[in-house]
Design an enzyme around this catalytic site. Sequence first.
Site: not given
Length: 454
Positions: A222, A8, A14, A372, A435, A418
């Site tokens: 190769n 190796a 190439r 959830n 909020r 929310a």
Amino acid sequence: MHEVIILAAGEGKRMNSSRPKVLQPVGGRPMLRHLVDTVAAFEPKGIHVVVGFGAGQVEAALAGSGCRFVEQAQRLGTGHAAAQALPAIDPASRVLILPGDMPLIRGETIRALLDSPSDLALLSFMADDPTGYGRILRDAGGRVQAIREHRDASEAERAVCEVNSGVMCARAGDFAAWLDRVGADNAQGEYYLTDCIALAVADGRTVEAVVAAQADELLGANDRAQLAELETVYQVRARQALFDQGVTLLDPGSVQVRGRVQAGRDVCIDAGVVLEGEIELGDGVEIGPGCVLSDVRLAAGTQVKPYCVLEGMHSTGACTIGPFARLRPGTVLGEEVKIGNFVETKNARFSAGAKASHLSYVGDAEVGARANIGAGTITCNYDGANKHQTRIGADAFIGSNSALVAPVTIGEGGTIGAGSVISQDAPDGQLTVSRARQRSIAGWKRPVKAAPEK
Ligand code: UD1
Ligand code: CA
């Protein structure tokens, strides 16, 4: 007891690559890695890898494999390369020599070579186009006489279609003695390992070329086009292994396997799926089209809808994922969990029945059973320096578009209104809203456009 030498050291010019040829991937793993895994199954006394070009990269790619590395400082040919490894090997040991760019060779084929009683055994195959290969020259009686490299071969020799795979086997002491006598008087000025054949014949030793039944497993690469051919052969084989396990592939040619896949029965994989790393799919798992899975374990019955990217996650029960979900490392999904579209999770554990159905980011979190998570919920897990944990209790309900600023805990059965930004723990069972309160302003008038000036 035998030993293995893998050649190796070459660059593989190439390939036009900055990495050594043997590290080009096939099926997602370096070619050399496939070969090392295949020969390691024989439990050789040692695997000696001859390295040169990009030696550091090659050694890093094989870290932990137990291979021994031998440097070939100058690339003087395959014979010279093999000779570098021999001094460390007991002369009485049988040695299997292989080129490092032959990832598809199968254990059975190596076994056939090791079983040869000859002093020198090599693996040959019939090539449709023998150009570039060493030709196996046999006498009138069919006995192997020599290997002639393409560039050194005459017209008549070039017509021979039986070629050398590059794999051979003999005693270490014999290889050492033959290689001592090999010269470099040839078209490439190199020391050819293949010259050992004629020397063994001249010494009156037995030489056998074992003709491989399947040429495609001995293909080397190769250049990039040949690499692509190897990939095709590999993928056909990997898909066959899936079929054997009981997997349905709806469009086999489009599924890519780049790792090890263990699958149960009646798994169904749709078109364009990529499987990487270590994958385990339980009975009846369904993977929709266009999904990419890497290092994933899915429990029986898990359904992955189209176009999900799953990485380093697992499910512990049948659950549904996607479409368009991105589940990152450390995600664990329990039974009946539902992760819907455009949800990203990371390091997040969802207990049975928990849901995040749309457009959420859940990171560094524990989500209790049946909780959830509303659309647009974000766990703000990162303060710019450190990551923090979010805990969401069982049966909690997180209203849409909430930001949970970690570290924070939402109590069991708690509800978040929310649009809330939650930066303190929210108690069990209560509604928490952060909020601004909604108000309506009586008598408010919309502005009107000013009259144009005259
Ligand atoms: C070699 C064989 C040829 C065979 C072919 C099969 C020789 C002389 N020729 O030719 O008969 O048909 O393989 O593919 O053996 N390497 C080193 N150091 C060197 C030279 C090569 O480690 O100095 C390594 C390369 O990295 C490669 C392997 O040896 O992994 C084979 O070398 P390569 O140049 O590809 O040999 P081929 O010319 O293909
Ligand atoms: Ca080659």
